[in-house]
Design a protein around this motif. Structure first.
Motif, short mmCIF file in Angstrom:
data_model
loop_
_atom_site.label_atom_id
_atom_site.label_comp_id
_atom_site.label_asym_id
_atom_site.label_seq_id
_atom_site.Cartn_x
_atom_site.Cartn_y
_atom_site.Cartn_z
N UNK A 106 -63.35 32.36 -15.62
CA UNK A 106 -63.03 32.74 -16.97
C UNK A 106 -63.18 31.50 -17.84
N UNK A 107 -63.65 31.67 -19.05
CA UNK A 107 -63.90 30.51 -19.90
C UNK A 107 -62.61 30.05 -20.58
N UNK A 108 -62.66 28.83 -21.06
CA UNK A 108 -61.49 28.26 -21.74
C UNK A 108 -61.17 29.06 -23.01
N UNK A 109 -62.18 29.68 -23.62
CA UNK A 109 -61.96 30.45 -24.84
C UNK A 109 -61.12 31.70 -24.55
N UNK A 110 -61.34 32.33 -23.40
CA UNK A 110 -60.55 33.51 -23.02
C UNK A 110 -59.09 33.12 -22.82
N UNK A 111 -58.85 31.99 -22.17
CA UNK A 111 -57.47 31.53 -21.99
C UNK A 111 -56.82 31.19 -23.32
N UNK A 112 -57.59 30.65 -24.24
CA UNK A 112 -57.07 30.34 -25.58
C UNK A 112 -56.67 31.62 -26.32
N UNK A 113 -57.50 32.65 -26.20
CA UNK A 113 -57.18 33.94 -26.83
C UNK A 113 -55.91 34.53 -26.21
N UNK A 114 -55.78 34.42 -24.89
CA UNK A 114 -54.57 34.90 -24.22
C UNK A 114 -53.35 34.14 -24.74
N UNK A 115 -53.47 32.83 -24.89
CA UNK A 115 -52.36 32.02 -25.40
C UNK A 115 -51.98 32.44 -26.82
N UNK A 116 -52.96 32.72 -27.66
CA UNK A 116 -52.68 33.15 -29.04
C UNK A 116 -51.97 34.50 -29.04
#
Length: 140
Positions: free
Chosen positions: A1-11
């Motif tokens: 999974x990309x770092x962008x997906x984890x960032x969206x999850x965090x948001x």
């Protein structure tokens, strides 16, 4: 999974935290941010999920209790709704008896009762209790 997906999850977890204010989802958002950092270093999803889980658990058991205690200590105990009316003065608009009467309380007209003697119209009373739509009052 990309770092962008984890960032969206965090948001998303951060937005949920704003609605709940329990600090649980904030700690999970911290874990998702750590997983985003891990995703920037490796493509291995297992490592990313492990970092997410480890950081989330660490934050839940260390930072969350401290944050909740700090919030409870720093937030004043403010009475709201019917609790805010207890102890307030009011003016008797009609005679207040054990069967009923009217008072002006905080700018509004309330039905009122008393446990004791009759309180004449024009007297100042103190709200002792709120019982449904009735204020239980006693003379000042």
């Amino acid at each position: 999974m990309s770092w962008m997906a984890w960032l969206i999850i965090a948001i998303v977890l951060g937005i949920i935290e704003i609605l709940t204010v329990d600090f649980t989802f904030l700690m999970l958002a911290g874990g998702a941010l750590a997983a985003a950092g891990a995703a920037g270093l490796t493509e291995n999803l297992a490592i990313q999920v492990l970092v997410f889980a480890a950081v989330s658990v660490l934050l839940l058991f260390t930072v969350r209790p401290w944050a909740r205690n700090h919030l409870q200590r720093s937030t004043p105990d403010t009475a709201t709704n019917a609790s805010a009316l207890l102890g307030m003065p009011a003016e008797a608009l009609s005679d207040v008896t054990a069967r009923g009467g009217r008072i002006k309380l905080d700018g509004e007209v309330w039905s009122a009762r008393t446990y004791g003697a009759v309180i004449p119209a024009g007297s100042i009373v103190i709200v002792q209790k709120i019982d449904g739509a009735h204020a239980i009052v006693h003379p000042r």
